[in-house]
Design a protein around this motif. Structure first.
Motif, PDB file in Angstrom:
ATOM      1  N   GLY A 168       4.405   5.272 -12.661  1.00  0.00           N
ATOM      2  CA  GLY A 168       3.794   3.957 -12.483  1.00  0.00           C
ATOM      3  C   GLY A 168       4.074   3.311 -11.149  1.00  0.00           C
ATOM      4  O   GLY A 168       3.592   2.209 -10.877  1.00  0.00           O
ATOM      5  N   GLN A 169       4.850   3.983 -10.278  1.00  0.00           N
ATOM      6  CA  GLN A 169       5.133   3.397  -8.972  1.00  0.00           C
ATOM      7  C   GLN A 169       3.901   3.499  -8.073  1.00  0.00           C
ATOM      8  O   GLN A 169       3.079   4.391  -8.229  1.00  0.00           O
ATOM      9  CB  GLN A 169       6.354   4.043  -8.315  1.00  0.00           C
ATOM     10  CG  GLN A 169       6.147   5.501  -7.903  1.00  0.00           C
ATOM     11  CD  GLN A 169       6.538   6.474  -8.954  1.00  0.00           C
ATOM     12  OE1 GLN A 169       6.079   6.353 -10.083  1.00  0.00           O
ATOM     13  NE2 GLN A 169       7.378   7.456  -8.592  1.00  0.00           N
ATOM     14  N   ILE A 170       3.771   2.572  -7.134  1.00  0.00           N
ATOM     15  CA  ILE A 170       2.646   2.554  -6.205  1.00  0.00           C
ATOM     16  C   ILE A 170       3.129   3.038  -4.842  1.00  0.00           C
ATOM     17  O   ILE A 170       4.077   2.503  -4.271  1.00  0.00           O
ATOM     18  CB  ILE A 170       2.039   1.141  -6.075  1.00  0.00           C
ATOM     19  CG1 ILE A 170       1.527   0.645  -7.440  1.00  0.00           C
ATOM     20  CG2 ILE A 170       0.910   1.136  -5.056  1.00  0.00           C
ATOM     21  CD1 ILE A 170       0.414   1.473  -8.033  1.00  0.00           C
ATOM     22  N   TRP A 171       2.467   4.080  -4.330  1.00  0.00           N
ATOM     23  CA  TRP A 171       2.769   4.628  -3.016  1.00  0.00           C
ATOM     24  C   TRP A 171       1.769   4.081  -2.015  1.00  0.00           C
ATOM     25  O   TRP A 171       0.572   4.016  -2.276  1.00  0.00           O
ATOM     26  CB  TRP A 171       2.687   6.151  -3.042  1.00  0.00           C
ATOM     27  CG  TRP A 171       3.706   6.783  -3.949  1.00  0.00           C
ATOM     28  CD1 TRP A 171       3.590   6.970  -5.298  1.00  0.00           C
ATOM     29  CD2 TRP A 171       4.986   7.293  -3.581  1.00  0.00           C
ATOM     30  NE1 TRP A 171       4.722   7.574  -5.809  1.00  0.00           N
ATOM     31  CE2 TRP A 171       5.597   7.797  -4.768  1.00  0.00           C
ATOM     32  CE3 TRP A 171       5.677   7.394  -2.374  1.00  0.00           C
ATOM     33  CZ2 TRP A 171       6.857   8.373  -4.784  1.00  0.00           C
ATOM     34  CZ3 TRP A 171       6.936   7.982  -2.381  1.00  0.00           C
ATOM     35  CH2 TRP A 171       7.519   8.461  -3.571  1.00  0.00           C
ATOM     36  N   VAL A 172       2.290   3.668  -0.856  1.00  0.00           N
ATOM     37  CA  VAL A 172       1.462   3.034   0.166  1.00  0.00           C
ATOM     38  C   VAL A 172       1.547   3.824   1.458  1.00  0.00           C
ATOM     39  O   VAL A 172       2.642   4.110   1.949  1.00  0.00           O
ATOM     40  CB  VAL A 172       1.934   1.584   0.429  1.00  0.00           C
ATOM     41  CG1 VAL A 172       1.063   0.907   1.482  1.00  0.00           C
ATOM     42  CG2 VAL A 172       1.942   0.779  -0.859  1.00  0.00           C
ATOM     43  N   SER A 173       0.405   4.184   2.023  1.00  0.00           N
ATOM     44  CA  SER A 173       0.403   4.779   3.360  1.00  0.00           C
ATOM     45  C   SER A 173       0.083   3.694   4.371  1.00  0.00           C
ATOM     46  O   SER A 173      -0.655   2.739   4.067  1.00  0.00           O
ATOM     47  CB  SER A 173      -0.620   5.918   3.451  1.00  0.00           C
ATOM     48  OG  SER A 173      -1.941   5.447   3.294  1.00  0.00           O
ATOM     49  N   SER A 174       0.624   3.838   5.568  1.00  0.00           N
ATOM     50  CA  SER A 174       0.520   2.798   6.577  1.00  0.00           C
ATOM     51  C   SER A 174       0.491   3.426   7.969  1.00  0.00           C
ATOM     52  O   SER A 174       1.031   4.526   8.168  1.00  0.00           O
ATOM     53  CB  SER A 174       1.717   1.842   6.465  1.00  0.00           C
ATOM     54  OG  SER A 174       1.851   1.044   7.609  1.00  0.00           O
ATOM     55  N   PRO A 175      -0.116   2.765   8.952  1.00  0.00           N
ATOM     56  CA  PRO A 175      -0.096   3.303  10.316  1.00  0.00           C
ATOM     57  C   PRO A 175       1.247   3.134  10.994  1.00  0.00           C
ATOM     58  O   PRO A 175       1.472   3.651  12.093  1.00  0.00           O
ATOM     59  CB  PRO A 175      -1.177   2.484  11.020  1.00  0.00           C
ATOM     60  CG  PRO A 175      -1.235   1.206  10.266  1.00  0.00           C
ATOM     61  CD  PRO A 175      -0.958   1.572   8.840  1.00  0.00           C
ATOM     62  N   LYS A 176       2.175   2.405  10.343  1.00  0.00           N
ATOM     63  CA  LYS A 176       3.501   2.199  10.921  1.00  0.00           C
ATOM     64  C   LYS A 176       4.549   2.698   9.936  1.00  0.00           C
ATOM     65  O   LYS A 176       4.299   2.840   8.745  1.00  0.00           O
ATOM     66  CB  LYS A 176       3.744   0.714  11.212  1.00  0.00           C
ATOM     67  CG  LYS A 176       2.747   0.090  12.190  1.00  0.00           C
ATOM     68  CD  LYS A 176       3.064  -1.388  12.386  1.00  0.00           C
ATOM     69  CE  LYS A 176       2.079  -2.050  13.309  1.00  0.00           C
ATOM     70  NZ  LYS A 176       2.376  -3.490  13.500  1.00  0.00           N
ATOM     71  N   ALA A 232       5.932   4.926   3.462  1.00  0.00           N
ATOM     72  CA  ALA A 232       4.965   5.443   4.436  1.00  0.00           C
ATOM     73  C   ALA A 232       4.784   6.926   4.207  1.00  0.00           C
ATOM     74  O   ALA A 232       5.737   7.668   4.230  1.00  0.00           O
ATOM     75  CB  ALA A 232       5.468   5.194   5.857  1.00  0.00           C
ATOM     76  N   MET A 233       3.551   7.356   3.984  1.00  0.00           N
ATOM     77  CA  MET A 233       3.296   8.763   3.735  1.00  0.00           C
ATOM     78  C   MET A 233       1.937   9.180   4.290  1.00  0.00           C
ATOM     79  O   MET A 233       1.274  10.064   3.786  1.00  0.00           O
ATOM     80  CB  MET A 233       3.364   9.060   2.242  1.00  0.00           C
ATOM     81  CG  MET A 233       2.445   8.216   1.376  1.00  0.00           C
ATOM     82  SD  MET A 233       2.635   8.565  -0.400  1.00  0.00           S
ATOM     83  CE  MET A 233       2.380  10.313  -0.475  1.00  0.00           C
ATOM     84  N   GLN A 234       1.533   8.512   5.368  1.00  0.00           N
ATOM     85  CA  GLN A 234       0.217   8.789   5.938  1.00  0.00           C
ATOM     86  C   GLN A 234       0.075  10.236   6.388  1.00  0.00           C
ATOM     87  O   GLN A 234      -0.929  10.888   6.124  1.00  0.00           O
ATOM     88  CB  GLN A 234      -0.050   7.864   7.120  1.00  0.00           C
ATOM     89  CG  GLN A 234      -1.479   7.970   7.665  1.00  0.00           C
ATOM     90  CD  GLN A 234      -1.685   7.013   8.805  1.00  0.00           C
ATOM     91  OE1 GLN A 234      -0.764   6.729   9.552  1.00  0.00           O
ATOM     92  NE2 GLN A 234      -2.894   6.521   8.955  1.00  0.00           N
ATOM     93  N   SER A 235       1.101  10.772   7.062  1.00  0.00           N
ATOM     94  CA  SER A 235       1.008  12.145   7.540  1.00  0.00           C
ATOM     95  C   SER A 235       0.936  13.111   6.373  1.00  0.00           C
ATOM     96  O   SER A 235       0.203  14.098   6.415  1.00  0.00           O
ATOM     97  CB  SER A 235       2.203  12.483   8.431  1.00  0.00           C
ATOM     98  OG  SER A 235       3.414  12.301   7.716  1.00  0.00           O
TER      99      SER A 235
END
Length: 211
Positions: A201-209, A5-8
């Motif tokens: 090559g890693q995939i970073w995902v942002s999320s609301p939680k 999680a890295m949305q902020s």
């Protein structure tokens, strides 16, 4: 893949990036007297509500709008829209996210009609969509984000749904062979709002939680 999680952080980064662009543009204008050019419906843009922009490797500017996908060559617009009688047209006129993969394919995610992949040779769109009776289909049709994984994999986030890992076959355009789709559940029933690929090559995902 690494999911986090890295949305902020992304919100902060985009704000800094926007400010950096603004100051760079202001500095350039001050030094060279350059004026900003405005391109709108008067110049051929299909609609004024723009959701995403992409410049592809050939230099075309793709504009995702509420009423069609626009391709701009610097002089004129070509507008792609849905044709209910043509299964190889855009699946929906409301395009919200764009991505170009390493093979030059243009991916267009829609508000409510899944994914479209544009074949530059034939000028056709190939659709990838959710079907309620098929658990091997896309997890949802409201597309949030698109990113490329390793090999022939494309990662797709859908609103309120599992993450999708698509393996695209080599004859996808020639035979319209559907991709293999693996759904990946994020912790706490969360969903992806943004995707980025790291240097390793890693995939970073942002999320609301928190995930």
């Amino acid at each position: 893949y690494v999911y986090t999680a890295m949305q902020s952080f992304l919100s902060w980064f985009r704000a800094v990036l926007s400010l950096a662009f603004f100051f760079a543009a202001a500095d350039s204008t001050a030094q060279q007297g350059t004026l900003m050019e405005s391109i709108s419906i008067e110049q051929g843009l299909s609609q004024g509500m723009i959701f995403d922009l992409l410049q592809d490797r050939e230099g075309f500017l793709w504009v995702a709008t509420k009423d069609g996908l626009n391709r701009y060559d610097g002089y004129n617009f070509k507008v792609f829209t849905n044709d209910p009688y043509n299964p190889f047209s855009l699946s929906s006129n409301t395009v919200v996210t764009l991505f170009e993969d390493s093979k030059g394919r243009i991916w267009a995610g829609t508000e409510n009609a899944g994914l479209n992949v544009y074949d530059k040779k034939s000028g056709r769109f190939h659709r990838i969509q959710h079907r309620s009776d098929d658990p091997a289909s896309l997890s949802g049709n409201q597309i949030n984000c698109i990113q490329e994984g390793g090999g022939d994999q494309i990662i797709v986030g859908a609103l309120d749904q599992d993450l999708n890992v698509l393996t695209v076959p080599g004859d996808f355009f020639e035979k319209n062979t559907p991709p293999q789709i693996r759904r990946v559940a994020l912790p706490d029933n969360s969903f992806a709002t943004g995707l980025a690929r790291g240097g390793k090559g890693q995939i970073w995902v942002s999320s609301p939680k928190n995930i």
